[in-house]
Write an enzyme that holds these catalytic residues in place. Sequence first.
Site, PDB file in Angstrom:
ATOM      1  N   ASP A 100       0.863  -1.176   0.000  1.00 30.64           N
ATOM      2  CA  ASP A 100       0.000   0.000   0.000  1.00 30.64           C
ATOM      3  C   ASP A 100       0.907   1.236   0.000  1.00 30.64           C
ATOM      4  O   ASP A 100       1.378   1.666  -1.040  1.00 30.64           O
ATOM      5  CB  ASP A 100      -0.913  -0.108   1.226  1.00 30.64           C
ATOM      6  CG  ASP A 100      -1.949   0.989   1.328  1.00 30.64           C
ATOM      7  OD1 ASP A 100      -2.280   1.586   0.301  1.00 30.64           O
ATOM      8  OD2 ASP A 100      -2.446   1.254   2.436  1.00 30.64           O
ATOM      9  N   GLY A 102       3.863   1.299   1.197  1.00 32.11           N
ATOM     10  CA  GLY A 102       5.231   0.820   0.997  1.00 32.11           C
ATOM     11  C   GLY A 102       6.074   0.874   2.267  1.00 32.11           C
ATOM     12  O   GLY A 102       7.215   0.419   2.280  1.00 32.11           O
ATOM     13  N   LYS A 128      -1.047  -1.355  -4.557  1.00 36.53           N
ATOM     14  CA  LYS A 128      -1.809  -0.103  -4.705  1.00 36.53           C
ATOM     15  C   LYS A 128      -0.804   0.993  -5.028  1.00 36.53           C
ATOM     16  O   LYS A 128      -0.392   1.758  -4.149  1.00 36.53           O
ATOM     17  CB  LYS A 128      -2.526   0.236  -3.394  1.00 36.53           C
ATOM     18  CG  LYS A 128      -3.707  -0.633  -3.044  1.00 36.53           C
ATOM     19  CD  LYS A 128      -4.328  -0.133  -1.741  1.00 36.53           C
ATOM     20  CE  LYS A 128      -5.372  -1.066  -1.195  1.00 36.53           C
ATOM     21  NZ  LYS A 128      -5.717  -0.764   0.219  1.00 36.53           N
ATOM     22  N   ARG A 162      -9.892 -13.809   6.077  1.00 40.26           N
ATOM     23  CA  ARG A 162      -8.673 -14.375   5.475  1.00 40.26           C
ATOM     24  C   ARG A 162      -8.943 -15.664   4.701  1.00 40.26           C
ATOM     25  O   ARG A 162      -8.255 -15.977   3.739  1.00 40.26           O
ATOM     26  CB  ARG A 162      -7.655 -14.742   6.558  1.00 40.26           C
ATOM     27  CG  ARG A 162      -6.973 -13.587   7.203  1.00 40.26           C
ATOM     28  CD  ARG A 162      -5.739 -14.090   7.961  1.00 40.26           C
ATOM     29  NE  ARG A 162      -5.334 -13.185   9.014  1.00 40.26           N
ATOM     30  CZ  ARG A 162      -4.635 -12.072   8.821  1.00 40.26           C
ATOM     31  NH1 ARG A 162      -4.274 -11.725   7.608  1.00 40.26           N
ATOM     32  NH2 ARG A 162      -4.303 -11.294   9.831  1.00 40.26           N
TER      33      ARG A 162
HETATM   34  P1  IMP Z   1       1.881  -0.541   3.736  1.00 44.08           P
HETATM   35  O1  IMP Z   1       2.946  -0.571   4.806  1.00 44.08           O
HETATM   36  O2  IMP Z   1       1.066   0.724   3.792  1.00 44.08           O
HETATM   37  O3  IMP Z   1       2.442  -0.780   2.354  1.00 44.08           O
HETATM   38  O4  IMP Z   1       0.869  -1.672   4.090  1.00 44.08           O
HETATM   39  C1  IMP Z   1       1.135  -2.984   3.831  1.00 44.08           C
HETATM   40  C2  IMP Z   1       0.451  -3.924   4.794  1.00 44.08           C
HETATM   41  O5  IMP Z   1      -0.809  -3.432   5.236  1.00 44.08           O
HETATM   42  C3  IMP Z   1       0.169  -5.223   4.067  1.00 44.08           C
HETATM   43  O6  IMP Z   1       1.151  -6.153   4.416  1.00 44.08           O
HETATM   44  C4  IMP Z   1      -1.197  -5.633   4.552  1.00 44.08           C
HETATM   45  O7  IMP Z   1      -1.059  -6.533   5.621  1.00 44.08           O
HETATM   46  C5  IMP Z   1      -1.832  -4.375   5.058  1.00 44.08           C
HETATM   47  N1  IMP Z   1      -2.798  -3.843   4.063  1.00 44.08           N
HETATM   48  C6  IMP Z   1      -2.677  -2.750   3.267  1.00 44.08           C
HETATM   49  N2  IMP Z   1      -3.738  -2.571   2.486  1.00 44.08           N
HETATM   50  C7  IMP Z   1      -4.578  -3.595   2.782  1.00 44.08           C
HETATM   51  C8  IMP Z   1      -5.876  -3.989   2.267  1.00 44.08           C
HETATM   52  O8  IMP Z   1      -6.478  -3.384   1.364  1.00 44.08           O
HETATM   53  N3  IMP Z   1      -6.400  -5.122   2.821  1.00 44.08           N
HETATM   54  C9  IMP Z   1      -5.790  -5.849   3.793  1.00 44.08           C
HETATM   55  N4  IMP Z   1      -4.581  -5.528   4.274  1.00 44.08           N
HETATM   56  C10 IMP Z   1      -3.986  -4.404   3.789  1.00 44.08           C
END
Ligand code: IMP
Length: 172
Positions: A100, A102, A128, A162
């Site tokens: 998402d 990152g 994303k 899940r």
């Molecule tokens: P980031 O650190 O913002 O890139 O988020 C990554 C982590 O957040 C992923 O490993 C997911 O576990 C969780 N995550 C982000 N977006 C979603 C979503 O749309 N559904 C479920 N989990 C999400």
Amino acid sequence: MPELISVLTKGEIKKKVAHVARMISSDYQNGELVLIGVLKGAFIFLSDLAREITVPVKIDFVETSSYGERTCSSGRVRITKEVEIDIAGQNVLLVEDIVDTGLTLTVLIDYIKSLNPKTVKVCTLLSKHERRETKIHIDYACHEVRNGYLVGYGLDYAGDYRHLPQIYELKL
Ligand code: IMP
Ligand code: MG
């Protein structure tokens, strides 16, 4: 009641996972590979991916702190389970459910690099791209999504959904 809108069917997921597995098998045909799944979200994706990859792999997991009951990142990432096998000098492929902002991957890549692997690449089921806040390179992505909160096939909301065999957008 939250509404679930289908994003990827079982068949679509299977095709996309097989496609990425073929690329990985071809890229690593001359070397061993360690798949490191990010718990808990990546456990189903990793188990399907590993069975489609045709080169020998070892498998391990890391876990990061979760979102709790929120659908946006708290911006703080904590590693709650470390790698157990020795990855020094190994080709490592980090396997994520979804990238998402990152932030999680940025922390994990730094952590993995501190263990002196030969190479580190990233494979994610979902990405994303538009929401990225950090510069990270994704080597393999099965599917690009714009926004929305996704569940199923390993992805959860507050621990639920899940087990669903396909991917949905959750409308709260
Ligand atoms: P980031 O650190 O913002 O890139 O988020 C990554 C982590 O957040 C992923 O490993 C997911 O576990 C969780 N995550 C982000 N977006 C979603 C979503 O749309 N559904 C479920 N989990 C999400
Ligand atoms: Mg995760």
